[in-house]
Design a protein around this motif. Sequence first.
Motif, PDB file in Angstrom:
ATOM      1  N   VAL A 286     -93.852  17.068  -4.196  1.00  0.00           N
ATOM      2  CA  VAL A 286     -92.694  17.800  -3.648  1.00  0.00           C
ATOM      3  C   VAL A 286     -92.203  18.792  -4.700  1.00  0.00           C
TER       4      VAL A 286
ATOM      5  N   TRP B 157     -87.453  22.056  -7.070  1.00  0.00           N
ATOM      6  CA  TRP B 157     -86.119  22.459  -6.583  1.00  0.00           C
ATOM      7  C   TRP B 157     -85.704  21.620  -5.394  1.00  0.00           C
ATOM      8  N   ARG B 158     -86.703  21.220  -4.601  1.00  0.00           N
ATOM      9  CA  ARG B 158     -86.402  20.394  -3.443  1.00  0.00           C
ATOM     10  C   ARG B 158     -86.018  18.978  -3.880  1.00  0.00           C
TER      11      ARG B 158
ATOM     12  N   LEU C  74     -82.419  19.232  -5.067  1.00  0.00           N
ATOM     13  CA  LEU C  74     -81.415  19.429  -4.027  1.00  0.00           C
ATOM     14  C   LEU C  74     -81.369  18.289  -3.018  1.00  0.00           C
ATOM     15  N   THR C  75     -82.520  17.784  -2.614  1.00  0.00           N
ATOM     16  CA  THR C  75     -82.496  16.802  -1.523  1.00  0.00           C
ATOM     17  C   THR C  75     -82.610  15.356  -1.981  1.00  0.00           C
ATOM     18  N   HIS C  76     -83.126  15.112  -3.170  1.00  0.00           N
ATOM     19  CA  HIS C  76     -83.234  13.732  -3.622  1.00  0.00           C
ATOM     20  C   HIS C  76     -82.178  13.365  -4.657  1.00  0.00           C
TER      21      HIS C  76
END
Lengths: 302, 548, 302
Positions: free
Chosen positions: C210, C213-214, C217-219
């Motif tokens: 993954v 940046w993801r 932000l999401t984890h």
Amino acid sequence: MEFLRSFSRDRVGLFFAFVLLALFAVALTAQWITPSDPFRISLRQGMRPPSWANWLGTDQFGRDVLSRVILATQVTTKIALASILFAVALGVPLGMFVGYRGGMWDAVAMRITDIMLIFPIILLAIVIVVVAGPSEQGVIIALGLSQMPQFIRVARGVTLSAKEELYVEAAIAAGASWPGILWRHIWPNISTPIIVQATLTLPVFVLNTAALSYLGLGVQPPTPEWGQMLNEAKEVLTSAPYLIIGPSIALFLFVLSANLVGDTLQETLNPKLKGRRQAMMGLRRFGAKTPAERASEQKGTP
Amino acid sequence: MLPRLKNLLGSLAVTALLASSAAVAQDAAKPQYGGQLIYAQSGEKFTLFMGRSTDQSGQDVWLHACETLVELDPKNEIKPLLAKSWKTSPDGKTVTFKLQEGVKFHDGSPFNAEAAAFVFNEAKAKKFIYLPLLEGFEKATADSEYEMSFHLAAPFPALLPTLGYRPLCIFSPTAYKAVGEAGLATKVVGTGPFVHTQFVKGEYTIFEKNKDYWQAGKPYFDSVKIVIVPDAATRTAMLERGEIDRTVQLGDLELARLERNKSVLVRTVPSTRQFYVVLNHKVPMLANPTVRRALNYAIDKAGIVQSVFAGRGASLMTAPTLMEGVVGYTDMRAAGEETIFPYDPDKALALMKEAGYAFNGGVLKDPQGQPVKLKLFTPRGATKGDYQIAQLLQTFLKQVGITAELTVMESAAFSSATNLGPDDAKYDMALLSWGIPTADPDQPMMYFTHTNAWKPYGANRMFFSDAEIDRLANAAHIETDPAKRNALVKQWMARLLVTAPVIYLPTLNLGLAGRTYLKGDEILAVDNYPAHFAWFDKAEMERQGVKR
Amino acid sequence: MIIGRMGFIILAGFLLLSFLFALFHMIPGDPAVLLAGDNASKDVIESIRGAYGFDRPLYVQYGTYMSHVVLGDFGVSNYSRQPVLGIVLSRVLNTAQLATLAMIFAVVVSLTLGSLSATFWGSSLDKTVTVGSLVGICLPVFVTGIAGIYFFGVYLEWLPIAGMASWANYVLPVITLGTYQAAIFTRMVRSCMIDALGKEFVITARAKGVAEWRIVLTHALPNAFLPIITLFGLGFGHTLGGSVVIESIFNWPGLGRLMVESVLTRDLPIIQASIFFFAIIFITLNMLVDILYTWFDPRISY
């Protein structure tokens, strides 16, 4: 020994520990190391820029700023330590008591500490100063009271977890009195977290002593204090900007080193906290509870 | 004209002349109409109702909307205002005023003898704060539509200067009857050049031009906004930035820098306010006039002026309690000295020795051999420089072997602590200042040093009593011949120098800083800064980039 | 539970008001004496006491005061005779504006810098942010505020200095106050994020490929949310408290300045109402934080 070795692994922490020690040494010996009398007024030598005779210049009344900064180190250290003592002396026994007794006592105490923790020191101090008059004692009471709940929290937390240890339960079952249990079994567990908490509180107290004195609510002239010196320097900022140098550097250095030493100390004494520790430290300072504390509180208050 | 003004500003020695000269030196150019004057003051207003306030900064608020019968000009001379002329009866007990005709209050009701008489009779009935200034006032009567008389128990030479004191302005009786004292605490209804429209506590007061003002052609501004900015450094910064047009109570140490700013005009004048240290005569040591004189010689006044006030914010005193500009003032300095009681620690110690005190190894011991310790109370921030002076006093007293324990109080606690009678007063010494808003010696003579004025009945906190002082005060109080009265005042001052009831300290100077495009505003020694008839030089304002 | 908390707030409010009433009538400083001035005589002072009702017995004053408060009437100012509620509420709004904007500034800055710093842990960016935030914590607002006035207001002439006339007036006070809070927050956001980024699910996600940046932000961010939300909630209370100093420097017509000025003039009805409103705001904030906490952390329920 182990403690020192692991502490000294943190180079930055070690360096600032020496800075802090040096500042304490200055505070202890202030009377003997000031280059001239910090109270001696020479009216016709007022507001002189830094020179060989006066390294940081002279203030409005011709007093040597360096000497005043040095004496202020003592004044501030004294106030900060006295406030910590005040907070510990009041907060730790209370925290142990409510932690041990639990029930109503605990619930009420926690509610009150909740409120006290979020009520800003400045507002509390204003009220106290109005009642007690602006003075060093006023500052000590205000600061001590403002951080007392932190110590209640810490002492209570340790007591809560110690209470569940087998040997304590055994002592209770054996019919030992509660002051006896608190003293013999719980008190020994408390010193380390209290020392950490005290170190973390030190920079907060120093900054707030300065802020209160800046507002005219703290240390009264002619006794020097950094915040009060900054207030006096502010009045003449444009004509004698050098007056601001001494007190602001001293204040900055003290707060910075106390902060870093606090961090390092906490990390060293409780390596498990590494990584998370800063978050915890910050939260504690705001009076928040960690999830673990909240969970234990739930247990503590049926 | 202008170079002359510049010269004056550059020279310190002539600040005393400055008040009068600055007003004269204003450009004779034609006034321009329009604009809003923004004027920053330092302090929170207590109340806008004149009967319940002695607040100095309130005076500048009232003068926009409410006018007195007579007024003091920058030379401290009495000029007619709502009263056109006046006449004293042969026995001196009745003073009759001819009033301006056709004047209306802002609420539309007419200004006449009845209205004026009502205000003073109400002041007496409700014991307004200024009532003690009108000693011997019995009643006011409306003799005809525009003729009002004051009836006095005895001749009262200080009546006219007192009537010029701003709180004695004539407010509208109609409005007063309608909304009462409480209603007038936030609204000024008078006959002045501006109509009071807004009051926001602790923030600002706004006045709009009075279109029906009785002095034709005035005022020039469309409106005046008085803003409250407690921090002196912030006020100065706002002025330099053009956010405000004028401000008062400047930081003395900033004056030199402000003067270098070509867009700012700084003016200072000696005020009618003098610092002093109350000596509690109930304390055995301080009951001795020789000791009190010794204390006076022990204080370095020039040093105080130099370091606390940067040589600018205060002047050395040339007479006890009174100063240049006050009726009956005479220079009381010894020949060749720059102040009364010039600094002389040796003389102080010699006098102490004469009184039986011994100075050994840096400690002054009383006749019983005990080291001398005195409690000194000081407020912080009640008057500019107060607690700084107190710090210096401590040092000067140390030099003659006296330990002064300094107690710093915030002004409210200090007022309470120094408002107690002889049996309750806890201070040995207390730092205060005495202002003479009427520029007349009657109040200091009757309420400061008189035996009848012991706290809580007057302002004699020293619990000082001297038969000669009382006799001179009583005589001057009813003496209508100015020459004879002045002679009595002079004798009174001479007696003060002998008895030294207090430690005399420097006289405060007042400062006013304004943008140079503001023309025609004034500074008065009685702590007044009128700008209600001032105006903006629009071209200059634009040149300085100030747009509003 | 929420109803219980509300009840607690109301009870605390009344106890506080009674306490303040007693306190402020005990301390030295008589409003009538202040109003009458230094040189007033006894009967003048008495006339003021009569005119303004200070001469009524204390229990009558207390009874009248409390019974009016129940109906939402906090009395009139001792001096200006205006209703206290109106004066105080407009000041509450001004202070709330200042504190809210400063908070938004601090939250945005700290989330950005803290996350970046944690993501690039050990990089020169991280070091800059860490040192910067430490310096920020050690610089009191009364120093940075005055420096800001002189630099941006007087020297560069970019920004207005005092009052709240236009949007430009907000810049200096908001940034001064916000920067200080941002410094505190950044340190903690960084630690929380470092902690979260070291969790197993992050490592798993990273192994799955993954994008970084993801992950951040999401984890990591949602995971670090819990302590951060507490921090922000309580920080808001402190921002309100810090506004006392800021308001006096920038002449901001806020509640803090009103309170300090009223203390100095002994305008008791205003002091009481100001402290009351401050306390109510703090208690409410604390309650909101607790509720949010429950919301985000299913392990704790009330």
